[in-house]
Design an enzyme around this catalytic site. Structure first.
Site, PDB file in Angstrom:
ATOM      1  N   ASN A  93       0.855  -1.179   0.000  1.00 12.87           N
ATOM      2  CA  ASN A  93       0.000   0.000   0.000  1.00 12.87           C
ATOM      3  C   ASN A  93       0.897   1.237   0.000  1.00 12.87           C
ATOM      4  O   ASN A  93       1.480   1.588   1.026  1.00 12.87           O
ATOM      5  CB  ASN A  93      -0.890  -0.044   1.258  1.00 12.87           C
ATOM      6  N   LYS A  97       0.115   4.257  -0.352  1.00  9.84           N
ATOM      7  CA  LYS A  97      -0.545   5.425   0.254  1.00  9.84           C
ATOM      8  C   LYS A  97      -0.310   6.672  -0.606  1.00  9.84           C
ATOM      9  O   LYS A  97      -0.277   6.584  -1.817  1.00  9.84           O
ATOM     10  CB  LYS A  97      -0.091   5.607   1.706  1.00  9.84           C
ATOM     11  N   HIS A 137      -9.604   0.963   5.055  1.00  8.94           N
ATOM     12  CA  HIS A 137      -8.311   1.211   5.700  1.00  8.94           C
ATOM     13  C   HIS A 137      -8.504   2.176   6.870  1.00  8.94           C
ATOM     14  O   HIS A 137      -9.318   3.108   6.799  1.00  8.94           O
ATOM     15  CB  HIS A 137      -7.318   1.789   4.691  1.00  8.94           C
ATOM     16  N   GLU A 174      -6.844   4.605   7.890  1.00  4.71           N
ATOM     17  CA  GLU A 174      -6.645   6.031   7.606  1.00  4.71           C
ATOM     18  C   GLU A 174      -7.905   6.645   6.996  1.00  4.71           C
ATOM     19  O   GLU A 174      -8.201   7.812   7.214  1.00  4.71           O
ATOM     20  CB  GLU A 174      -5.412   6.214   6.694  1.00  4.71           C
ATOM     21  N   GLU A 206      -5.388  -5.027  10.595  1.00  5.84           N
ATOM     22  CA  GLU A 206      -4.367  -4.004  10.802  1.00  5.84           C
ATOM     23  C   GLU A 206      -4.658  -3.235  12.085  1.00  5.84           C
ATOM     24  O   GLU A 206      -5.468  -2.289  12.074  1.00  5.84           O
ATOM     25  CB  GLU A 206      -4.363  -3.019   9.621  1.00  5.84           C
ATOM     26  N   GLY A 217       2.288   2.325  10.675  1.00 10.08           N
ATOM     27  CA  GLY A 217       3.204   3.449  10.479  1.00 10.08           C
ATOM     28  C   GLY A 217       3.897   3.889  11.753  1.00 10.08           C
ATOM     29  O   GLY A 217       4.500   4.963  11.795  1.00 10.08           O
ATOM     30  N   SER A 244       3.364  -2.037  10.331  1.00  5.76           N
ATOM     31  CA  SER A 244       4.814  -2.043  10.555  1.00  5.76           C
ATOM     32  C   SER A 244       5.508  -3.357  10.183  1.00  5.76           C
ATOM     33  O   SER A 244       6.500  -3.740  10.814  1.00  5.76           O
ATOM     34  CB  SER A 244       5.132  -1.652  12.003  1.00  5.76           C
TER      35      SER A 244
END
Ligand code: PGA
Length: 314
Positions: free
Chosen positions: A70, A72, A154, A156, A224, A230, A270
């Site tokens: 991904n 991003k 996701h 985010e 996730e 991240g 991560s």
């Protein structure tokens, strides 16, 4: 940080040696035998796996290992050209589905430059047919450029953009109905984990997908944990496995045994070239969704090739 087993002792990592999730004895022994069978599946007995004499796979599910990158909102024309070239020259194990998700503006270019070995995915799609929806990208447009997958749900998009379960469910249903594969993301916030709500949150997010999707044939679930994305703070293999096994059991109880077995449940948060092998060894981890480390071709290849650590000596 307390581990998840504190909150939910039935998923304390002992499931494999102590199959006490079932209520009666015959169910219990049947399930145990099924479990042993799936655990000891000969690598050479599955068409999706490379023949590998004398090796067994540490894999509870029956789906092919899946690794997604991904990207991003990262990259420039130059850096993405370099990344694609590194990916094209990387040596990748054959028994892995490999997908990368570039930013929309580079999607067509990446699709054109990338070897057929690697599929491309979008990072989002609109909830229905395109039209007067400024700033959106439709599933039809994605299909038009040869894109096969879309990442939906996701964290985010859930927590920064504010998408809710229902909106995400609509997108997933539409994309699947139109023939795109969906990488369906779920995962808890740190405060939810600390409050002992990890499973509640993941099951609620899963249910929102399950309630609306037409079929599970084309879905990969990405677990996730938000606190691991991240942050460099990867879940331990045990923490990830505990949730993955719970997700598979949820699918078994709420969808079907077949779907539970064949649906890939991949881990994200991560993941890098150094921690992927230990994570991949977990029986219910069927691959990865990788953010930061997918921006480096050789490291991403290492993560793809961690499938080899699923094979253990007989
Ligand atoms: P990360 O991101 O690997 O950079 O933690 C994973 C993801 O968001 O999919």
């Amino acid at each position: 940080m307390a581990t998840i087993s504190t909150y939910c002792p039935q998923f304390n990592g002992l499931r494999r040696s102590c199959p006490n999730l079932h209520t009666n004895n015959s169910q219990q022994s049947q399930s145990f035998l099924q479990h042993i069978n799936s655990q000891l599946r000969l690598a050479s007995s599955s068409s999706s796996r490379r023949p590998c004499r004398g090796a067994v796979t540490a894999m509870a599910g029956s789906g092919k290992f899946f690794v997604g990158g991904n990207w991003k909102c990262n990259g420039t024309k130059d850096s993405i050209t370099k990344l694609v070239s590194d990916l094209n020259s990387a040596k990748l194990e054959t028994d892995v589905d490999v997908v990368v998700a570039p930013p929309f503006v580079y999607l067509d270019k990446v699709k054109a430059l990338l070897t057929d070995r690697i599929e491309v995915s979008a990072q989002n799609s609109w909830i229905g047919k395109g039209g007067a929806f400024t700033g959106e990208i439709s599933v039809e447009q994605l299909k038009d450029i040869g894109c096969k997958w879309v990442i939906l749900g996701h964290s985010e998009r859930r927590h920064i953009i504010g998408e809710d379960d229902q909106f995400i469910g609509k997108k997933a249903a539409y994309a699947l109905n139109e023939g795109l594969g969906v990488i369906a993301c779920i995962g808890e916030l740190l405060e939810e984990r600390e409050a002992g709500k990890t499973f509640d949150v993941c099951f609620k997010q899963l249910k929102a997908f399950a309630d609306v999707v037409p079929s599970w044939d084309n879905i990969v679930i990405a677990y996730e944990p938000v606190w691991a994305i991240g942050t460099g703070k990867v879940a331990t293999p045990q923490q990830a496995q505990e949730v993955h096994v719970a997700v598979r059991d949820w699918l078994k109880k709420n969808v079907s045994e077949e779907v539970a077995s064949k649906t890939r449940i991949i881990y994200g948060g991560s993941v890098n070239g150094s921690n992927c092998a230990e994570l991949a060894k977990q029986e219910d981890i069927d691959g990865f969704l990788v953010g930061g480390a997918s921006l480096k071709g050789p490291e991403f290849a290492t993560i793809v090739n961690s499938v080899t650590s699923k094979k253990v000596a007989a």
